[in-house]
Design a protein around this motif. Structure first.
Motif, mmCIF file in Angstrom:
data_model
loop_
_atom_site.group_PDB
_atom_site.id
_atom_site.type_symbol
_atom_site.label_atom_id
_atom_site.label_comp_id
_atom_site.label_asym_id
_atom_site.label_seq_id
_atom_site.Cartn_x
_atom_site.Cartn_y
_atom_site.Cartn_z
ATOM 1 N N SER A 198 -13.324 -23.792 45.622
ATOM 2 C CA SER A 198 -12.826 -23.472 44.289
ATOM 3 C C SER A 198 -11.600 -24.334 44.028
ATOM 4 C CB SER A 198 -12.470 -21.987 44.190
ATOM 5 O OG SER A 198 -11.909 -21.694 42.924
ATOM 6 N N LEU A 199 -11.687 -25.183 43.019
ATOM 7 C CA LEU A 199 -10.626 -26.148 42.703
ATOM 8 C C LEU A 199 -9.993 -25.788 41.363
ATOM 9 C CD1 LEU A 199 -9.192 -28.794 43.496
ATOM 10 C CD2 LEU A 199 -11.050 -30.033 42.364
ATOM 11 N N GLN A 200 -8.679 -25.653 41.373
ATOM 12 C CA GLN A 200 -7.923 -25.334 40.156
ATOM 13 C C GLN A 200 -7.095 -26.557 39.762
ATOM 14 O OE1 GLN A 200 -8.056 -22.396 38.415
ATOM 15 N NE2 GLN A 200 -9.690 -21.793 39.815
ATOM 16 N N ILE A 201 -7.358 -27.085 38.570
ATOM 17 C CA ILE A 201 -6.675 -28.277 38.075
ATOM 18 C C ILE A 201 -6.092 -27.977 36.702
ATOM 19 C CG2 ILE A 201 -6.945 -30.744 37.577
ATOM 20 C CD1 ILE A 201 -9.385 -30.771 39.322
ATOM 21 N N ASP A 202 -5.007 -28.643 36.380
ATOM 22 C CA ASP A 202 -4.395 -28.502 35.060
ATOM 23 C C ASP A 202 -5.443 -28.846 33.994
ATOM 24 O OD1 ASP A 202 -2.917 -28.503 32.779
ATOM 25 O OD2 ASP A 202 -1.286 -29.740 33.559
ATOM 26 N N PRO A 203 -5.706 -27.954 33.018
ATOM 27 C CA PRO A 203 -6.737 -28.217 32.005
ATOM 28 C C PRO A 203 -6.539 -29.527 31.256
ATOM 29 C CG PRO A 203 -6.032 -25.932 31.897
ATOM 30 C CD PRO A 203 -5.109 -26.632 32.854
ATOM 31 N N GLU A 204 -5.297 -30.008 31.167
ATOM 32 C CA GLU A 204 -5.055 -31.240 30.431
ATOM 33 C C GLU A 204 -5.585 -32.472 31.163
ATOM 34 O OE1 GLU A 204 -0.953 -31.527 29.527
ATOM 35 O OE2 GLU A 204 -0.960 -29.856 28.101
ATOM 36 N N SER A 205 -5.845 -32.347 32.472
ATOM 37 C CA SER A 205 -6.309 -33.502 33.239
ATOM 38 C C SER A 205 -7.801 -33.433 33.549
ATOM 39 C CB SER A 205 -5.527 -33.601 34.550
ATOM 40 O OG SER A 205 -5.780 -32.466 35.368
ATOM 41 N N ILE A 206 -8.517 -32.563 32.891
ATOM 42 C CA ILE A 206 -9.946 -32.392 33.171
ATOM 43 C C ILE A 206 -10.725 -32.461 31.872
ATOM 44 C CG2 ILE A 206 -9.865 -29.866 33.022
ATOM 45 C CD1 ILE A 206 -11.878 -29.788 35.317
ATOM 46 N N ASP A 207 -11.901 -33.073 31.913
ATOM 47 C CA ASP A 207 -12.786 -33.186 30.758
ATOM 48 C C ASP A 207 -14.065 -32.428 31.068
ATOM 49 O OD1 ASP A 207 -14.156 -33.814 28.503
ATOM 50 O OD2 ASP A 207 -14.334 -35.961 28.904
ATOM 51 N N LEU A 222 -19.602 -24.969 44.409
ATOM 52 C CA LEU A 222 -18.470 -25.741 43.889
ATOM 53 C C LEU A 222 -18.068 -25.208 42.517
ATOM 54 C CD1 LEU A 222 -16.484 -28.111 44.034
ATOM 55 C CD2 LEU A 222 -18.300 -29.579 43.110
ATOM 56 N N PHE A 223 -16.844 -24.763 42.434
ATOM 57 C CA PHE A 223 -16.300 -24.272 41.172
ATOM 58 C C PHE A 223 -15.023 -25.061 40.854
ATOM 59 C CE2 PHE A 223 -18.982 -20.836 42.446
ATOM 60 C CZ PHE A 223 -19.429 -20.249 41.270
ATOM 61 N N ILE A 224 -14.957 -25.613 39.660
ATOM 62 C CA ILE A 224 -13.765 -26.314 39.190
ATOM 63 C C ILE A 224 -13.266 -25.581 37.951
ATOM 64 C CG2 ILE A 224 -12.825 -28.481 38.310
ATOM 65 C CD1 ILE A 224 -14.831 -29.970 39.970
ATOM 66 N N ASN A 225 -12.061 -25.061 38.053
ATOM 67 C CA ASN A 225 -11.498 -24.205 37.001
ATOM 68 C C ASN A 225 -12.455 -23.065 36.661
ATOM 69 O OD1 ASN A 225 -9.357 -25.932 37.046
ATOM 70 N ND2 ASN A 225 -9.353 -26.365 34.855
ATOM 71 N N HIS A 226 -12.986 -22.435 37.711
ATOM 72 C CA HIS A 226 -13.885 -21.274 37.638
ATOM 73 C C HIS A 226 -15.244 -21.611 37.027
ATOM 74 C CE1 HIS A 226 -10.507 -18.810 38.794
ATOM 75 N NE2 HIS A 226 -9.796 -19.274 37.774
ATOM 76 N N ARG A 227 -15.557 -22.887 36.846
ATOM 77 C CA ARG A 227 -16.820 -23.288 36.249
ATOM 78 C C ARG A 227 -17.752 -23.805 37.342
ATOM 79 N NH1 ARG A 227 -17.300 -24.342 31.009
ATOM 80 N NH2 ARG A 227 -15.041 -24.616 30.845
ATOM 81 N N LEU A 228 -18.975 -23.270 37.436
ATOM 82 C CA LEU A 228 -19.955 -23.721 38.423
ATOM 83 C C LEU A 228 -20.456 -25.106 38.033
ATOM 84 C CD1 LEU A 228 -21.795 -23.183 40.885
ATOM 85 C CD2 LEU A 228 -23.435 -22.148 39.310
ATOM 86 N N VAL A 229 -20.172 -26.090 38.875
ATOM 87 C CA VAL A 229 -20.529 -27.470 38.564
ATOM 88 C C VAL A 229 -21.199 -28.105 39.773
ATOM 89 C CG1 VAL A 229 -18.659 -27.761 36.888
ATOM 90 C CG2 VAL A 229 -18.260 -28.313 39.302
#
Length: 726
Positions: free
Chosen positions: A324-333, A289-296
């Motif tokens: 692999s999930l790409q989300i707008d950086p403004e909506s992710i913490d 699982l990668f969210i904005n290219h970060r392994l989480v």
């Protein structure tokens, strides 16, 4: 009951003190770096942030003794090296508002600082603008000199563009954390798991991971591939051929989409997924699982994805999934976990539901036309049984006078059941050990090759040599964790099909003694095997099996250790190019072995007297004597090839060298004489009657032997098809 009259007076409040800076930093380091794989994750992310296209990782003792990562990224400026390992020093952000548009892996500047507080940290880096590389050493977040008497300033050195970070003696000052780690093999497996996941998500980057001192990497991926190719290379063809692909975006309209959709003002997102079809089943779910290219990690997402397969896979079976999930950086913490292992984002439930619906739709469409692999079975024997059973059934229905199949009797219908079904020649399997071997098909060049003195009746009564020489080798009791881990590692790499082939093989003959090639048969297939490679793995496993309880081969008279090592060093071409003289090399090797005489005799039954005489060497297999011409080479290699500093690697490398010594190959093959010598006849006899029976009984065959050491050369049904066309 508590005697309240005599209970102690309650103590007053303790004073509040400010912790020392070193204590604060070590506590903070424990939140970031909790095991070697966590440290490697941070280092890989730094290399990817630097734009690297090649990342090489070297590990020793599961990352505790050494964890090194080398990349070809942009490097670090020399001016930034003094504050590189201080806490909260970063090039990723400059204000808190930058967190809302973060596109990099790291941003807090705590990874290298944490490592410097719990390990010995050194950095070698070079930018394209620099004329040379710079090396710096760190401790407790600050520059320190490499040795006493030197300054702490970075020193110029040779190096390529990019950065090499070396972490040594991890957790040396936190013994509790060090003691909580698993064994070196398990920690190394965790490291490989991290590298595999990042290699799949970054197929454009070449990854390499190996153990220190190993010639070949355990993981190697090329640059410029795609995600599916990376999954095939890392996780195998079994998973790759069952992969389904799906792209999901926030703008998609689907009938399966829930009415709890995100509204029009919600930020856009996209997802890419590779997941296995209903034909693939595993015991444990594998989720990348990668969210904005970060392994989480996300228990909610994993549970939702597993629920897709509830009605498709049998109970207890699990899939392989990459998302692999790409989300707008403004909506992710991303700042919700010290190691950035977890993230939070807006409209999480709606996004997860949309992804699951799309994946389920793809999976259901595929499972409706599911394709099953099958193997054609030989049905000649089955047809015979079925014909006989039908005939017997008919016979029961007939009156007694018609069931008599004697002469002059009535109908002869029941006779159908007694007609045997002829087995075609191409379905017959040679299984007798007394059939002709390959050697018997060649003309006799030397009368000593002929075996006489036994009649055919004696052959029938007495078992073949392979059966007589097969003796039980019991596993020794050993309480060393290092030996236990090595024994467990043998079982983990077992290839069941190859092990079955070796276990149930029939020896055909030796093809080429000098090249260690032999032929064996299994069922209706003929295999050309490198019996030298098989023997090396067998003797390594037999060494582990008998660790600390070896039989001995006594050498009478005992030769001199120095003389044997001198012979090998003199014959070694590499010794001539060494900076040391031959006598210095001999002195070092002899000194190493003499200093470890007690350990060698206790664990390996290898006796070297105080005068330097080799009195005995370990016996791995009864009725099998290694080629003693290789003894000088064996003793010489024990010096440089065995890692005497680490217990596990010491035992493993020693047993590997011992196994190489036992490989049945001539040191210098004699091709001048047309007839086989006595040594060659003895070697052939040992290979056939001692080695191959031991292979069948004890070898746990690893998959690596399939690469080039076991090759199928013939298949009986295929040969018959060729002859039928002629």
């Amino acid at each position: 009951m508590v005697d309240r009259e005599h209970s102690p007076e309650p103590a007053g409040p303790l004073p509040i003190r400010r912790l020392q800076e070193s204590v604060i930093n070590r506590i903070a380091a424990g939140e970031i770096i909790h095991r070697p794989s966590a440290a490697l994750k941070e280092l890989i992310e730094n290399s990817l942030d630097a734009g690297s296209t090649s990342i090489k990782i070297t590990v020793k003792d599961g990352g505790v003794k050494l964890l090194q990562i080398q990349d070809n990224g942009c490097g670090i400026r020399k001016a930034d090296l003094p504050i590189l390992a201080e806490r909260f020093t970063t090039s990723k952000i400059s204000s808190f508002s930058d967190l809302s548009k973060l596109t990099t892996y790291g941003f807090r500047g705590e990874a290298l600082a944490s490592m410097s507080f719990v390990a010995n940290l050194s950095v070698t880096t070079k930018t394209k603008a620099d004329t040379c590389a710079w090396r710096a050493h760190y401790a407790d977040g600050h520059l320190v000199p490499a040795k006493e008497g030197f300054t702490a300033d970075p020193k110029p050195c040779a190096g390529n563009d990019g950065t090499t970070i070396t972490v040594e003696n991890l957790f040396y000052n936190t013994p509790t954390r060090l003691g909580a780690l698993r064994g070196a093999s398990e920690e190394y497996a965790r490291i490989l798991d991290v590298v595999q996941k990042y290699a799949v998500h970054n197929p454009h980057v070449a990854f390499s991971c190996k153990k220190a001192g190993s010639a070949t990497p355990d993981l190697s991926t090329p640059s410029g591939s795609d995600t599916k190719q990376a999954i095939r290379l890392i996780y195998g063809q079994t998973i790759a051929k069952e992969l389904l692909h799906s792209d999901i975006t926030s703008s998609e309209d689907s009938e399966s989409t829930s009415r709890m959709d995100v509204d029009e003002e919600s930020p856009s997102w996209s997802a890419e997924a590779y997941f296995t079809s209903a034909n693939y089943q595993a015991k444990k779910t594998v989720l990348l699982l990668f969210i904005n290219h970060r392994l989480v990690e996300s228990a909610r997402i994993k549970k939702a994805l597993e629920a897709i397969y509830n009605g498709v896979l049998p109970k207890g079976s699990s899939p392989f999934m990459y998302l692999s999930l790409q989300i707008d950086p403004e909506s992710i913490d991303v700042n919700v976990h010290p190691t950035k292992r977890e993230v939070r984002f807006l409209n999480e439930d709606a996004i997860i539901e949309r992804i699951c619906n799309k994946l389920q739709e793809t999976l259901v469409n595929q499972s409706q036309s599911r394709v099953y692999e099958y193997q054609t079975l030989l049905t000649s024997g089955i047809l015979e049984i079925q014909t006989s059973s039908k005939a017997k059934g008919k016979a029961k229905e007939l009156p007694p006078e018609e069931r008599d199949s004697g002469e002059g009797s009535g109908p002869s219908t029941p006779a159908i059941a007694t007609i045997p079904k002829k087995t075609l020649s191409k379905h017959k399997v040679r299984t007798s050990q007394k059939d002709r071997t390959l050697e018997s098909m060649f003309p006799v060049l030397n009368p000593s090759q002929v075996v006489t003195g036994r009649t055919a009746e004696e052959e029938d009564e007495e078992p073949p040599p392979a059966v007589r020489l097969a003796t039980e080798i019991k596993e020794s009791e050993c309480y060393l964790s290092s030996v236990r881990s090595l024994r467990e590692a043998v079982g983990k790499v077992k290839h069941h099909q190859l092990t079955e082939i070796i276990e149930n093989h029939i020896f055909v003959g030796i093809v080429d003694l000098s090249r260690c090639l032999s032929l064996i048969q299994h069922a209706k297939k003929l295999y050309l095997v490198n019996h030298g490679a098989l023997a090396e793995e067998l003797f390594y496993q037999l060494g582990l099996r008998q660790f600390g309880n070896f039989s001995r081969i006594r050498l009478e008279p005992p030769p001199s250790l120095r003389t044997l090592v001198s012979l090998a060093v003199h014959a070694e071409e590499g010794a001539k190019n060494s900076r040391l003289s031959e006598d210095q090399i001999v002195d070092r090797i002899v000194e190493i072995l003499m200093d470890r005489r007690e350990m060698l005799v206790e664990y390996f039954s290898m006796t070297i007297s105080s005068e330097g005489m080799v009195e005995s060497i370990p016996l791995l297999l009864k009725h099998y004597t290694p080629n003693l011409d290789k003894l000088p080479l064996f003793l010489m290699r024990l010096g440089p090839q065995v890692n005497w500093t680490s217990e596990t690697e010491c035992f493993e490398s020693f047993l590997r060298e011992l196994a190489y010594f036992y490989v049945p190959e001539p040191l210098i093959p004699d091709k001048s004489s047309p007839s086989p010598s006595e040594d060659e006849q003895s070697a052939r006899w040992q290979i056939q009657h001692a080695l191959f029976p031991a292979l069948a009984r004890y070898l746990v065959a690893p998959k690596s032997l399939l690469d080039r050491d076991v090759v199928q050369v013939a298949n009986l049904p295929d040969l018959y098809r060729v002859f039928e066309r002629c």
